[in-house]
Design an enzyme around this catalytic site. Structure first.
Site, PDB file in Angstrom:
ATOM      1  N   ASN A 128       0.733  -1.138   0.057  1.00  0.00           N
ATOM      2  CA  ASN A 128      -0.128  -0.019   0.143  1.00  0.00           C
ATOM      3  C   ASN A 128       0.838   1.206  -0.078  1.00  0.00           C
ATOM      4  OD1 ASN A 128      -2.399  -1.357   0.251  1.00  0.00           O
ATOM      5  ND2 ASN A 128      -2.303  -1.483   2.481  1.00  0.00           N
ATOM      6  N   GLY A 141       2.023  -1.153   3.618  1.00  0.00           N
ATOM      7  CA  GLY A 141       1.122  -2.551   3.330  1.00  0.00           C
ATOM      8  C   GLY A 141       1.892  -3.393   4.317  1.00  0.00           C
ATOM      9  N   ASP A 152       5.334  -5.209  11.666  1.00  0.00           N
ATOM     10  CA  ASP A 152       5.896  -5.782  10.651  1.00  0.00           C
ATOM     11  C   ASP A 152       7.408  -5.863  10.616  1.00  0.00           C
ATOM     12  OD1 ASP A 152       3.352  -5.766   9.452  1.00  0.00           O
ATOM     13  OD2 ASP A 152       3.445  -3.624   8.547  1.00  0.00           O
TER      14      ASP A 152
END
Ligand code: ADP
Length: 300
Positions: free
Chosen positions: A9, A37, A253
Site C-alpha cells: 500500500n 502495506g 511488521d
C-alpha cells in the site's frame, strides 16, 4: 529463501487537529506519501536484514505502483512475481490526530488481485523456500490456499493474522508460528479480553491461541515485548528493549520480517523472537514504517 505473499500500500499520511464530523471540512498538514502495506513492510524488513527474500503481490499501474516496487527492490527483494495490474495501487489513508487515536482507511485496490492463481504461478518462488510469510490484507481465500499448499509442501508458514479476521482451522493448523498482537488475539479467541496486562495473563492467552491449532504462537505485547508458546513446552516471555518510542508504525511488521529471517536461518523460536525484538526496538525509535527498518549492522 523467504517468500512473502501479501499486500503493498502507498500510505497517505496527514496530520489533522481533529477528525472531521459529517459534513465538516478540515485543513490538514502537507500530505506525506510513504511505501507501506503489511506484506511489503515485512518483505522490506527481511530484505534490509540481509535475507534472501521474494515478494508475491500486486500493485497498480499508477505512480504509487512504481514507488512500492522501488522500495522493495532497494531493500534487495526479488520482485519477479510482483504483478502490475491495471488500475489503482492499494492505499492506506492515515489521519494522525493529537489524541493519538489515529484513523486509518485502507483501500485494497490492486491487493484484491492477489489470487490463488498468482500463488500457483509463483510456485517456483516458494516451493523450495524455508519460510512463507502471510498476513490478512489480501483475499482470505488466497491466504488459505497459500498456507495449506505451502504447509503440505514442507514450507514453514509464518501467519501474521492481521488485520484480525476469522480463519478456518486448517489455516491456523498450518501456522508455525501464528503471530498476533493483543487485539488480534482477543478477536481470534472470540472477543475475550486478552488480560495481557500481567505477564501471566499473556502466557495464558498464548496457550489459548495454541489450542486453536497452530504449531506455535508468538503474541506481541508492544512495550511489554512478546510471549511465545509451542506444543510441549512452557510458554516464555521475551521483554522488549527499553527505548524511547518515536513512531510505532510498522513495528509489528519489522518484528515479523526479522522473525522470518531468523527462522529461515534455522534459529529456534526463542532466539528468533529475541532478535525480532531487537529489530522492532530500532524500528520504533525512528519515524516511518519501511523507512525505520534497520540493516543488520545497525541492530548490533
Ligand atoms: P503491532 O504494531 O502489530 O500492534 P506490537 O505493538 O505488539 O505490534 O509491537 C510489536 C513488537 O514491536 C513488540 O513485540 C516489541 O518487540 C516492539 N515494540 C512495540 N512497541 C515498543 C516500544 N514502545 N518499545 C520497545 N519495543 C516495542
Amino acid at each position: 529463501r523467504i517468500v512473502v505473499i501479501g499486500s503493498a500500500n502507498a500510505d497517505l499520511v496527514l496530520d489533522i487537529d481533529h477528525r472531521p464530523a459529517a459534513g465538516e471540512t478540515v485543513l490538514g498538514s502537507d500530505l506525506v506519501v510513504t511505501p507501506g502495506g503489511k506484506g511489503a513492510n515485512q518483505a522490506v524488513a527481511a530484505g534490509r536484514l540481509g535475507g534472501d527474500v521474494a515478494f508475491v503481490g500486486c500493485v497498480g499501474d499508477d505512480g504509487y505502483g512504481e514507488l512500492l516496487r522501488r522500495s522493495l527492490t532497494d531493500a534487495g527483494v526479488d520482485v519477479t512475481h510482483l504483478r502490475t495490474v491495471p488500475g489503482a495501487s492499494g492505499n492506506a489513508i492515515i489521519l494522525l490526530t493529537p489524541d493519538g487515536e489515529n484513523s486509518i482507511i485502507v483501500s485494497p485496490s490492486a491487493n484484491r488481485r492477489v489470487t490463488e492463481e498468482l500463488v500457483e504461478e509463483s510456485r517456483a518462488a516458494w516451493a523450495g523456500a524455508a519460510v512463507m510469510v502471510l498476513q490478512l490484507e489480501i483475499p482470505l481465500a488466497t491466504v488459505a490456499h497459500a498456507a495449506t499448499t505451502a504447509h503440505a509442501a514442507g514450507v514453514r508458514v509464518i501467519l501474521n493474522a492481521a488485520p484480525a479476521a476469522a480463519l478456518p482451522p486448517e489455516v491456523l493448523a498450518a501456522a508455525d508460528p501464528l503471530v498476533v498482537n493483543e487485539s488480534e488475539a482477543a478477536f481470534l479467541l472470540g472477543g475475550v479480553p486478552a488480560a495481557a496486562a500481567e505477564p501471566g495473563g499473556a502466557a495464558a492467552t498464548a496457550v489459548a491461541l495454541l489450542d486453536l491449532g497452530p504449531r506455535s504462537v508468538v503474541l506481541t505485547l508492544g512495550a511489554d515485548g512478546a510471549v511465545l508458546a509451542a506444543r510441549g513446552a512452557e510458554p516464555g516471555h521475551v521483554p522488549a528493549r527499553k527505548v524511547t518510542a518515536v513512531d510505532t508504525t510498522g513495528a509489528g511488521d519489522a518484528f515479523v520480517g526479522a522473525l522470518a529471517v531468523e527462522l529461515a536461518d534455522g534459529r529456534d523460536l526463542r532466539t528468533a523472537v529475541e532478535r525480532a525484538t531487537d529489530v522492532a526496538a530500532v524500528a520504533v525509535g525512528r519515524r516511518g514504517a519501511q523507512a525505520s527498518y534497520p540493516a543488520r549492522e545497525e541492530v548490533r
